[in-house]
Design an enzyme around this catalytic site. Structure first.
Site: not given
Ligand code: DGY
Length: 325
Positions: A244, A273, A291
């Site tokens: 993350r 993000e 991602h």
């Protein structure tokens, strides 16, 4: 005609067709044909108007979203193993259960971590950019020299399913040595098979040539990789993050990469993000992916089916297979 006893489920993003079809057979589904994030307003509406919400990492379900009455939903079936985007305490307080999808995306995410290691170590992103820009003048012995992974030391932070899958690939596939730091120690047999050396967190950063992060996003892991820990790494060190974004202080990483404190990084996740620090975009010694860890047809289908298993169990009043809150 709509069956009144079928629970209403809001599905916040488009999913593989097989999953959407299976969901539609069981539930009164509200799909998101536009596939844009619902945002706080849309999420509040989903929570108010549905019995359950099948959500993803792109849905920030914080205390403010959960704290807006009325909340009809009783289940947040998260499509993904990480659930740092959901305020579990707020969900618990409201009596809303939360589930995730562990186990089904392990291999694909581990593959991506290895891909990032190779890309960062061999400068494959900048090599491709050079060729596409027309700047390649041909083979020469001193062109674009990277570094090899084989025989180097990999430091894994977080030995859960994905950390262990990365370790197996690195040790058995590339002959890397392994050091690690983890809340739960590796089972003895596995530690022996991998010849894995447990270390304190700081020692992983100072002893590894490549550090790969596999911890969840929690208050405790926020900025676990900060300026100080980056400075512990050797100058030839490589940082890989498929976990993350907020585990890494992105501003500190930009500085470390720009000043040569570490050699390179491979990132699949970011602090804010989908924004990426402009400083990262400007650097050539970092590989940046959007991602993609679990982005295979196989994983995404299995994740959807796993989220559905939780929805079905909930709708039948059974114990939730993957309950996290
Ligand atoms: C996961 O499963 O956590 C992926 O990163 C998508 O959320």
């Amino acid at each position: 005609m709509a069956n009144p006893i079928r629970p209403v489920v809001t599905v916040t993003r488009r999913l593989p067709a097989a999953v959407e079809e299976a969901l539609a057979e069981r539930f009164e589904c509200r799909f998101n044909a536009a596939d844009t994030p619902l945002g706080a307003v849309g999420l509040r509406q989903a929570l108010a108007e549905s019995d359950a919400v099948l959500c993803t990492v792109s849905d920030d379900i914080d205390a403010a979203v959960l704290g807006t009455e009325p909340v009809r939903a009783r289940l947040l079936a998260n499509f993904g193993v990480g659930y740092g985007h959901i305020d579990l305490a707020a969900a618990r307080a409201l009596g809303v259960a939360v589930t995730n999808t562990p186990g089904v995306l392990t291999d694909d995410t581990a593959d991506l971590a290895i891909a990032l290691m190779l890309m960062a170590a061999r400068g494959l992103g900048s090599g491709e950019r050079e060729l596409r820009s027309g700047a390649w003048t041909g083979w020469r012995p001193m062109h674009h020299l990277g570094t090899r992974l084989s025989g180097k030391t990999l430091g894994i932070v977080g030995m859960g399913r994905i950390g262990r899958a990365v370790a197996r690939r690195a040790v058995h596939g590339f002959g890397m040595r392994l050091v690690y730091c983890s809340r739960t120690p590796l089972p003895e047999g596995e530690a022996a098979a991998l010849d894995a050396v447990p270390l304190e967190l700081d020692a992983v950063f100072s002893q590894a040539d490549v550090v790969s992060l596999h911890v969840p996003s929690t208050g405790a892991t926020r900025h676990l990789v900060d300026r100080r820990r980056l400075a512990l790494m050797p100058r030839h060190g490589i940082l890989v993050n498929t976990a993350r974004g907020d585990v890494v202080d992105e501003a500190a990483l930009v500085e470390a990469l720009a000043r040569g404190v570490i050699a390179a990084a491979g990132l699949d996740v970011y602090e804010r993000e989908p924004s990426v620090s402009p400083g990262l975009l400007a650097l050539d010694n970092v590989v940046l992916l959007p991602h993609l860890g679990s982005a295979t047809v196989e994983s995404r289908t299995a994740m959807g089916m796993r989220a559905m298993e939780n929805l079905v169990a909930w709708s039948e009043g059974r114990a939730l297979p993957d309950q996290v809150a």
